[in-house]
Scaffold this active site. Structure first.
Site: not given
Length: 413
Positions: A62, A89, A91, A186
């Site tokens: 959380t 879940h 964050h 590149h």
């Protein structure tokens, strides 16, 4: 509420929902912080949910501050304590939401939560775009079909539009810069072996490679960029070297062609012998007035008026127009002159207008860069202008927009 009462609330809530035939997922908020604070009670919460018949328990970071190395112990303990499927879940307060989500899946977590583009409170949630791409392409988990994967870029930009938030150009997999290449070395390597500077084929996620032209560019950047834009201009090695020098000179004056491909194409076309612009702005003047609002003597408003002299071939047209600000007035006056010769110009609309201060230490005398995005309802293109005068910078970008469209339209006829 006591700790025991909390456990009873968990089980009673789940039993009630299950009695009504519902599938129940429990979001165990603060799971990781709770585990490190009181592991025994944290696992008792999960057991209460399991005994009540919960279908899946989501372990929530959380606060978003759990680093990946501290993720494993709580997940392992949860798996050993309950047989219920687990979810994650995460964050993104520590910029680890995607990494933590993937680590949890590696440990056997069956369900992941996130948001498209990582939208969410604070620093956001796990970016579902990156999660899906990594699960499918890096971990071999067939979570979406190949066709669905190829629409990730489209989905990301669609959600950005709905949320009224600008797409993040450096977003992994789907950002406009995700497969962009600037340095000459590149680009030279990329043209020989695409995998040398691209970790996947951009087309797998619906994106495209982009060759950037800047002060770091080499001659191959110029060639590759023109080819990428579908510009059929045969330039000799000497002409390419000259064009590269012009690009670097213009960038030293505040121009930037990385996001203004239409202006770069015009730069290339103007370098060719015999190129003739469809129009020229010989002169313009903009007047700003602050006058009483009609019918409201106590209210005042700004009014801008532009007067222009535009040359088309051997003919000079002198027009004037009012507008909502000096740039709008200048745009209106020039269009008023040009639609006499190019009626289809009325189809062009300005989509976006951005101003960047280049050397802020110079204060009000600083160079400004103006980027204008335009559309004719079918195509979208971007042009750039730079000057110490914001109106001139705006005009240069606006003129490029009109000139590019007229050139493309003439070539297609």
């Amino acid at each position: 509420t006591t700790l025991d009462e909390n456990l009873k609330m968990i089980s009673d809530s789940i039993r009630y929902l299950k009695s009504h035939g519902l599938t129940v997922f429990l979001d165990a908020e603060h799971f990781f912080d709770g585990f490190y604070s009181d592991p025994r009670y944290t696992l008792r919460c999960l057991l209460s949910a399991t005994d009540a018949g919960v279908d899946c328990i989501i372990m929530c970071d959380t606060n978003g501050g759990t680093i990946t190395t501290r993720l494993r112990e709580p997940i392992k303990a949860a798996m050993e304590a309950v047989g219920t499927p687990l979810g994650i879940h995460a964050h993104n307060a520590a910029d680890l939401a995607v990494a933590n989500t993937l680590a949890a899946v590696e440990m056997g977590v069956a369900q992941v939560q996130g948001c498209i583009n990582g939208y969410g409170d604070g620093c956001g949630n796990a970016d579902m775009i990156s999660v899906i791409a990594n699960l499918k392409l890096k971990m071999g988990i067939d979570c979406v079909s190949d066709d669905q994967l190829a629409r990730l870029t489209e989905v990301s930009r669609y959600v950005s539009e709905i949320a009224n938030l600008p797409p993040h150009p450096r977003q992994p997999y789907v950002g406009t810069a995700a497969f962009a290449h600037k340095a000459g070395l590149h680009v030279a390597a990329l043209l020989k072996h695409e995998e040398s500077y691209q970790h996947i084929d951009p087309a797998l996620v619906g994106n495209d490679p982009r060759i950037l032209v800047s002060e770091l560019a080499g001659q191959r950047n110029i060639q590759a960029k023109l080819k990428e834009q579908g510009v059929d201009i045969a330039l000799s090695r000497e002409e390419i070297r000259h064009l590269l020098g012009v690009v670097k000179l213009m960038e030293s004056r505040g121009y930037q062609y990385e996001g203004a491909e239409a202006s770069f194409e015009l730069l290339a076309r103007r370098s060719r012998p015999g190129y003739q612009a469809p129009f020229e702005l010989d002169d313009f003047m903009v007047v700003e007035r602050r006058h009483p609002r009609p019918g409201e003597e106590d209210e005042r408003e700004m009014l801008s008026e532009a007067m222009v002299k535009v040359r088309v071939g051997d003919e000079i047209i002198h027009t004037a127009a009012e507008g909502n600000g000096p740039v709008n007035a200048l745009d209106a006056a020039v269009r008023k002159a040009l639609v006499q010769f190019y009626p289809t110009l009325e189809a062009i609309k300005l989509v976006d207008y951005k101003v960047r201060i280049i050397d802020s230490a110079a204060g009000t005398a600083a160079y400004v860069r103006v980027l204008i995005e335009s559309t004719d309802g079918e195509h979208v293109w971007t042009t750039v202008g730079s000057s110490t005068d914001i109106i001139e910078a705006s005009w240069l970008a606006l003129a490029d927009s009109l000139e590019w469209w007229l050139g493309r339209r003439e070539a297609s006829l």
